[in-house]
Enzyme design. Structure first.
Site, PDB file in Angstrom:
ATOM      1  N   THR A 185     -54.867 -81.868 -36.626  1.00 62.11           N
ATOM      2  CA  THR A 185     -54.538 -82.666 -35.434  1.00 62.11           C
ATOM      3  C   THR A 185     -54.083 -81.703 -34.334  1.00 62.11           C
ATOM      4  O   THR A 185     -54.905 -81.133 -33.642  1.00 62.11           O
ATOM      5  CB  THR A 185     -53.467 -83.739 -35.744  1.00 62.11           C
TER       6      THR A 185
ATOM      7  N   LYS B  40     -53.135 -79.256 -43.636  1.00 58.22           N
ATOM      8  CA  LYS B  40     -52.980 -79.422 -42.204  1.00 58.22           C
ATOM      9  C   LYS B  40     -51.508 -79.701 -41.918  1.00 58.22           C
ATOM     10  O   LYS B  40     -50.773 -80.220 -42.748  1.00 58.22           O
ATOM     11  CB  LYS B  40     -53.855 -80.558 -41.662  1.00 58.22           C
TER      12      LYS B  40
ATOM     13  N   THR C 167     -46.217 -82.020 -47.787  1.00 56.47           N
ATOM     14  CA  THR C 167     -46.297 -81.672 -46.374  1.00 56.47           C
ATOM     15  C   THR C 167     -47.173 -82.700 -45.691  1.00 56.47           C
ATOM     16  O   THR C 167     -47.399 -83.767 -46.246  1.00 56.47           O
ATOM     17  CB  THR C 167     -46.864 -80.254 -46.203  1.00 56.47           C
TER      18      THR C 167
ATOM     19  N   GLU D 146     -45.768 -76.146 -34.061  1.00 55.00           N
ATOM     20  CA  GLU D 146     -46.045 -76.467 -32.657  1.00 55.00           C
ATOM     21  C   GLU D 146     -45.190 -75.613 -31.725  1.00 55.00           C
ATOM     22  O   GLU D 146     -43.961 -75.617 -31.797  1.00 55.00           O
ATOM     23  CB  GLU D 146     -45.802 -77.951 -32.396  1.00 55.00           C
TER      24      GLU D 146
ATOM     25  N   ASN E  79     -44.846 -82.502 -27.784  1.00 55.49           N
ATOM     26  CA  ASN E  79     -44.468 -83.793 -28.340  1.00 55.49           C
ATOM     27  C   ASN E  79     -44.078 -84.817 -27.289  1.00 55.49           C
ATOM     28  O   ASN E  79     -44.141 -86.025 -27.543  1.00 55.49           O
ATOM     29  CB  ASN E  79     -43.350 -83.597 -29.367  1.00 55.49           C
TER      30      ASN E  79
END
Length: 428
Positions: free
Chosen positions: A172, A198, A209, A296, A423
């Protein structure tokens, strides 16, 4: 496959051991085929978004799942299927919609997805496992999924590129795909373990996870395989943290085909069982570290090693407390060797130890010894952080909390401005 199935790969971070790295990830083990493709499930863009991994003759299957009460429909579905049977033949994964917090309709979508795969492969729906990732609260684009499944099944392959397409399809916000495989000799036979994963944000799992599928060609008792996969997840994916959020969809699925030709491993106390578990755990740790490396907005991987604890579990708890600390993560991003934050995070982990036995080291620079702060070169310590983050390397933090037998490690990443930006704009 088309270019939409290409994506840079994460570094392979498997720990050293009596194994060698091999290519192929989920296709490295005998008896498996995989594929990923663009099926129109993402909100936009041509990137691959649906993957299928198939055990041609069936496989022992095991799972580890999120502890989030608001678990996604595919998590509920997989738990039910594995409770009925410890064997499966296929795993379907979609990106774009998490199918979490979607009520009864979301579970019905799971049943229809499994039926679509079963029809395409000529197997029973109960032999299909499902994983989803994407925006919570959104159901799967079922029409797109049903249209894609026959083509996906028809293009299954056993090559390295086929496995890579699957690894890309499950991502993603990931900037890189995550896959790895290793080979180890067990009982005179060459056994392989491979996997894809992922995850980049919403990483602070309990038992798993974001998503991971691992394959092996080991011949292993089904109940023992379940224990190996679950313990491996605890010692790997359960020890990573990016942002302190536990996903609704966290899932690890392990499949063992038995095609390696080794004698069946059934005794949990046997050397062969330990060899297999060590190999599985090493692979899972490599995948887990890839996820933390790709956190991220991250500029580095953080590895926290703890020794001298009362038990391994206690050491894991302390290490995860440090790696999950927002203040520690922010200090690393700012190249600030603020070791007091490390000591603080270790202290609130909930594990009792004598503060006068605490040692802390950043890289190869000692910061505290026997509970006493040390004079150190702050500029050199800051330079260590600066040079490491400049190449997206690994920042090592080492703690000793006593003379106990417990050792543990955890992995995470620094906390940057970009994490908030990513985010804040996730659904817009």
């Amino acid at each position: 496959m088309a270019e939409e199935s290409r994506q840079p790969a994460a570094p392979i971070l498997i720990p050293e051991g009596p194994w060698k790295e091999v290519e192929g990830s989920v296709n490295a083990a005998k008896g498996f085929k995989a594929q990923g493709m663009h099926g129109g499930l993402r909100a936009s863009g041509p990137k691959a978004d649906i993957a299928l991994i198939v055990a041609e003759e069936g496989a022992a299957a095991a799972g580890a799942f999120t502890t989030n009460i608001m678990c996604a429909a595919p998590v509920t579905y997989c738990r039910q299927m594995l409770a009925r049977s410890s064997r499966s033949k296929a795993v379907l994964i979609n990106a774009g919609q998490a199918n979490a917090a979607t009520g009864d309709a979301g579970y019905q979508d799971c049943l229809e997805s499994a039926d679509a795969v079963a029809k395409a492969l000529g197997i029973a729906p109960e032999e299909v496992l499902l994983l989803s990732t994407g925006v919570i609260g959104r159901r799967i684009k079922l029409d797109a999924l049903k249209s894609a499944v026959p083509e996906l099944a028809g293009n299954l392959g056993s090559g390295v590129e086929d496995a890579h397409h699957a690894a890309v399809a499950i991502t993603t916000t990931d900037l890189v795909s995550k896959s790895a495989a290793l080979e180890v000799e067990i009982g005179g036979a060459k056994v392989r373990v491979g996997g894809i994963a992922k995850g980049s944000g919403m990483i602070h799992p309990n038992m798993a996870t974001m998503l991971s599928v691992i394959t092996s060609d080991a011949a292993v008792d089904e109940s023992l395989w379940t224990d190996i996969v679950r313990r491996g997840a605890i010692n790997s994916f359960n020890q990573i943290s990016v942002d302190g959020d536990t996903s609704t969809n966290d899932t690890v699925i392990g499949m063992a085909s038995g095609a390696a030709g080794n004698a069946l491993i059934s005794d949990p106390a046997s050397p062969e069982a330990k060899q297999l578990e060590d190999a599985v755990t090493a692979l899972l740790q490599g995948l887990a570290k890839s996820i933390a490396w790709d956190g991220e907005g991250a500029t580095c991987l953080m590895e926290v090693q703890v020794s001298g604890a009362p038990s391994d579990e206690a050491a894991r708890t302390i290490s995860k407390s440090v790696v999950a600390s927002s203040l520690v993560k922010a200090a690393v991003y700012g190249h600030d060797p603020n070791w007091g934050r490390i000591a603080c995070a270790a202290g609130y982990a909930g594990v009792p130890y004598d503060p006068n036995e605490l040692n802390i080291q950043l890289g190869d620079i000692p910061l505290m010894e026997a509970g006493q702060p040390l004079a150190f070169d702050a500029k050199a310590a800051s330079a260590y952080l600066t040079s490491t983050t400049a190449v997206h390397g690994t920042v090592y933090i080492t703690l000793s909390v006593g003379s106990g037998p417990g050792n543990g490690a955890a992995w995470g990443c620094d906390l940057s401005y970009d994490y908030v930006k990513i985010n804040a704009e996730y659904t817009t």
